[in-house]
Design a protein around this motif. Structure first.
Motif, PDB file in Angstrom:
ATOM      1  N   THR A 177      -2.756  -1.149   7.448  1.00 21.52           N
ATOM      2  CA  THR A 177      -2.911  -1.761   6.130  1.00 21.52           C
ATOM      3  C   THR A 177      -1.546  -2.169   5.602  1.00 21.52           C
ATOM      4  OG1 THR A 177      -4.851  -0.410   5.646  1.00 21.52           O
ATOM      5  CG2 THR A 177      -3.709  -1.389   3.765  1.00 21.52           C
TER       6      THR A 177
ATOM      7  N   ASP B  47     -12.661  -2.478   3.854  1.00 18.83           N
ATOM      8  CA  ASP B  47     -11.594  -2.455   4.858  1.00 18.83           C
ATOM      9  C   ASP B  47     -11.695  -3.704   5.717  1.00 18.83           C
ATOM     10  OD1 ASP B  47      -9.729  -1.945   6.809  1.00 18.83           O
ATOM     11  OD2 ASP B  47     -10.449   0.077   7.254  1.00 18.83           O
TER      12      ASP B  47
ATOM     13  N   PRO C 195       0.781  -1.244   0.000  1.00 24.00           N
ATOM     14  CA  PRO C 195       0.000   0.000   0.000  1.00 24.00           C
ATOM     15  C   PRO C 195       0.809   1.288   0.000  1.00 24.00           C
ATOM     16  CG  PRO C 195       0.153  -0.824   2.210  1.00 24.00           C
ATOM     17  CD  PRO C 195       0.863  -1.829   1.325  1.00 24.00           C
ATOM     18  N   ASN C 196       2.138   1.225  -0.070  1.00 28.78           N
ATOM     19  CA  ASN C 196       2.939   2.407   0.218  1.00 28.78           C
ATOM     20  C   ASN C 196       3.324   3.275  -0.980  1.00 28.78           C
ATOM     21  OD1 ASN C 196       4.492   0.343  -0.655  1.00 28.78           O
ATOM     22  ND2 ASN C 196       5.865   0.291   1.094  1.00 28.78           N
ATOM     23  N   SER C 197       2.883   2.967  -2.188  1.00 26.23           N
ATOM     24  CA  SER C 197       3.212   3.833  -3.323  1.00 26.23           C
ATOM     25  C   SER C 197       2.085   4.834  -3.563  1.00 26.23           C
ATOM     26  CB  SER C 197       3.449   3.000  -4.584  1.00 26.23           C
ATOM     27  OG  SER C 197       2.234   2.446  -5.035  1.00 26.23           O
ATOM     28  N   SER C 198       2.418   5.941  -4.185  1.00 25.77           N
ATOM     29  CA  SER C 198       1.428   6.990  -4.461  1.00 25.77           C
ATOM     30  C   SER C 198       0.279   6.507  -5.349  1.00 25.77           C
ATOM     31  CB  SER C 198       2.101   8.200  -5.099  1.00 25.77           C
ATOM     32  OG  SER C 198       2.947   8.812  -4.164  1.00 25.77           O
TER      33      SER C 198
ATOM     34  N   ARG D  47      -2.089   4.532  -3.232  1.00 31.74           N
ATOM     35  CA  ARG D  47      -2.833   5.424  -2.326  1.00 31.74           C
ATOM     36  C   ARG D  47      -3.973   6.120  -3.069  1.00 31.74           C
ATOM     37  NH1 ARG D  47       2.214   8.071  -0.395  1.00 31.74           N
ATOM     38  NH2 ARG D  47       3.209   6.414   0.772  1.00 31.74           N
ATOM     39  N   ARG D  48      -3.696   6.565  -4.296  1.00 27.76           N
ATOM     40  CA  ARG D  48      -4.750   7.207  -5.107  1.00 27.76           C
ATOM     41  C   ARG D  48      -5.859   6.217  -5.425  1.00 27.76           C
ATOM     42  NH1 ARG D  48      -0.472   9.909  -7.553  1.00 27.76           N
ATOM     43  NH2 ARG D  48      -0.322   8.376  -9.215  1.00 27.76           N
TER      44      ARG D  48
ATOM     45  N   LEU E 284      -8.652  -3.897   1.613  1.00 29.01           N
ATOM     46  CA  LEU E 284      -7.479  -3.647   2.449  1.00 29.01           C
ATOM     47  C   LEU E 284      -7.306  -4.789   3.432  1.00 29.01           C
ATOM     48  CD1 LEU E 284      -8.119   0.103   3.383  1.00 29.01           C
ATOM     49  CD2 LEU E 284      -6.967  -0.831   1.366  1.00 29.01           C
TER      50      LEU E 284
ATOM     51  N   LYS F 250      -6.738   3.636  -3.689  1.00 25.13           N
ATOM     52  CA  LYS F 250      -7.487   3.438  -2.448  1.00 25.13           C
ATOM     53  C   LYS F 250      -8.431   4.611  -2.174  1.00 25.13           C
ATOM     54  CE  LYS F 250      -5.269   3.751   1.470  1.00 25.13           C
ATOM     55  NZ  LYS F 250      -4.432   3.526   2.647  1.00 25.13           N
ATOM     56  N   ASP F 251      -7.949   5.829  -2.359  1.00 18.85           N
ATOM     57  CA  ASP F 251      -8.780   7.021  -2.125  1.00 18.85           C
ATOM     58  C   ASP F 251      -9.955   7.079  -3.100  1.00 18.85           C
ATOM     59  OD1 ASP F 251      -7.120   7.743  -0.054  1.00 18.85           O
ATOM     60  OD2 ASP F 251      -5.956   9.183  -1.250  1.00 18.85           O
TER      61      ASP F 251
ATOM     62  N   VAL G  13      -2.989  -4.345  -0.373  1.00 22.88           N
ATOM     63  CA  VAL G  13      -4.187  -3.903  -1.065  1.00 22.88           C
ATOM     64  C   VAL G  13      -4.489  -4.949  -2.129  1.00 22.88           C
ATOM     65  CG1 VAL G  13      -5.191  -2.094  -2.499  1.00 22.88           C
ATOM     66  CG2 VAL G  13      -3.643  -1.475  -0.638  1.00 22.88           C
TER      67      VAL G  13
END
Length: 95
Positions: A53, A46, A26-29, A32-33, A66, A35-36, A56
């Motif tokens: 988390t 979730d 889950p740690n790359s940009s 994250r986008r 998640l 997921k958002d 993903v």
């Protein structure tokens, strides 16, 4: 009716293994986008039970799940239930 294989993603939560498109950290940009966007569009599930988390999971229905288990752990469980080995072309490939 075909029998579906369920993949344990932690804390008693499962997903249908055949529906998984990818399992990622889950740690790359971009993740994250993703997921958002899924949260905004009500496609986010979730299953962390309030924990951090660590992976993903993207499903073919475009839902994003998640999990608090590491992607490597979930990949190994996926290979176990499908009878595949890393890099054999029938499952997820490892670096």
């Amino acid at each position: 009716m075909t029998k579906q294989k369920l993949l344990n993603i932690g804390f008693g939560n499962t997903v249908v293994a055949e529906r998984i498109v990818s399992i990622v950290a889950p740690n790359s940009s971009p993740i994250r986008r993703l997921k958002d966007e899924a949260r905004t569009e009500n496609r986010l599930v979730d299953a962390t039970q309030g924990r951090r988390t660590r992976s993903v999971i993207v499903l073919d229905s475009n839902h994003v799940v998640l999990s608090s288990l590491h992607a490597e752990t979930i990949s190994q469980r996926f290979e176990t239930i499908n009878g595949t080995k890393p890099g054999d072309g029938n499952g997820f490939k490892h670096r």
